[in-house]
Enzyme design. Structure first.
Site, short mmCIF file in Angstrom:
data_model
loop_
_atom_site.label_atom_id
_atom_site.label_comp_id
_atom_site.label_asym_id
_atom_site.label_seq_id
_atom_site.Cartn_x
_atom_site.Cartn_y
_atom_site.Cartn_z
N LYS A 158 68.18 9.33 43.04
CA LYS A 158 68.44 7.91 43.32
C LYS A 158 68.72 7.81 44.82
O LYS A 158 69.86 7.69 45.26
CB LYS A 158 69.60 7.40 42.48
CG LYS A 158 69.68 5.87 42.44
CD LYS A 158 70.66 5.40 41.39
CE LYS A 158 70.80 3.89 41.38
NZ LYS A 158 69.58 3.20 40.94
N ALA A 159 67.65 7.91 45.57
CA ALA A 159 67.72 7.98 47.03
C ALA A 159 67.28 6.66 47.64
O ALA A 159 66.32 6.03 47.18
CB ALA A 159 66.83 9.12 47.54
#
Length: 289
Positions: A158-159
């Site tokens: 979850k960048a």
């Protein structure tokens, strides 16, 4: 709480300290601002308790590792910080945002191994992500941008950088009067919305894309478990675009979206049917139990 997100009352946990909301700032040469070296979590608290809190903290740590940095706090320390933030906010129902990033340091090129990793946690009130869509079903555009191959990006992190095409897709959708956009993956299969996973119903069975190149959401996993508990068959598989015409119901899942019915995707229409309504209501009950 209302107004611009940088101009509010309250406190934010930042690098181990609670500081005034308006003072939670970073330097303009912070590496993450230039090179997207940042990961985050979106979480919701209900009745004073963050739903699946530890799972979110664990994923935050994993996401950082996937983009090659280590968060200098343990899962237990992150959990304690979130409790501190939620308590300080005075909110029972809140959205909680934890974010970690490579800060300003000795490096200002692509490489940034010498730069310190920083972290912050904030909480605020956030109502329904798609407004009144929970009643009548959200309207989705179909994005021209595709979810990339896992050979090109760490697709299960979850960048922050992975959301660039999501922002662009949602902006385009909003100009068309839509709430969001559905995206295909690099092979042309149905993937997800810009910030939520997607489910379909046909003949009493549920179909959802195999998350082999995008985030396998915590809400997605929760809903699949709920469906299986009800003996509803769930097919996790590749879904072709032409199959959209044959699906009867559709909904989105995500921490912000929760369970939101979909009424339309492009030219395809869906009913807000019994399975959709039951899962949405049951999820609402579960998170508040």
């Amino acid at each position: 709480m209302a107004g611009a997100y940088n101009d509010r009352d309250g406190t934010i946990w930042m690098n181990g300290q609670m500081i005034p909301w308006r003072d939670a700032n970073i330097h303009i040469l912070t590496h993450a601002m230039h090179y997207a070296s940042s990961v985050f979590e979106g979480e919701r608290a209900y009745n004073g308790k963050i739903f699946k809190s530890r799972a979110h903290s664990e994923r935050l740590k994993r996401s950082a590792e996937m983009i090659d940095f280590e968060i200098p706090y343990t899962v237990d320390e992150i959990e304690a910080a979130k409790v501190e933030v939620l308590t300080a906010s005075g909110l029972q129902d809140a959205y909680v945002r934890a974010v970690a990033w490579r800060g300003a340091g000795e490096d200002m090129g692509v490489a940034s191994a010498r730069n310190p990793v920083q972290m912050a946690i904030a909480a605020w009130e956030w109502g329904a992500y798609y407004g009144d869509a929970k009643m009548k079903g959200a309207k989705l555009d179909i994005s021209k941008w595709k979810r990339p191959s896992p050979e090109t990006i760490p697709s299960h992190a979850k960048a922050a950088g992975l959301y660039m095409i999501c922002t662009m897709s949602k902006h385009t959708a909003e100009t068309k009067g839509c709430s969001d956009a559905m995206m295909f993956d690099y092979r042309g299969y149905v993937a997800e919305a810009t910030g939520a996973n997607i489910f379909f119903v046909k003949d009493g069975e549920v179909h959802t894309p195999d998350p082999d190149c995008f985030l396998n959401g915590i809400t997605r996993q929760t809903v699949i478990g709920m469906l299986k508990d009800r003996q509803i068959r769930v097919h996790e598989r590749h879904i072709m675009p032409e199959e959209l015409e044959g699906f009867e119901q559709c909904w989105l899942t995500g921490t912000a979206a929760e369970v939101t019915p979909v009424g339309q995707i492009g030219e395809y229409n869906f009913e807000v049917g019994s399975i959709t309504r039951e899962i949405a209501q049951s999820y609402e009950t579960l998170v508040r139990s």
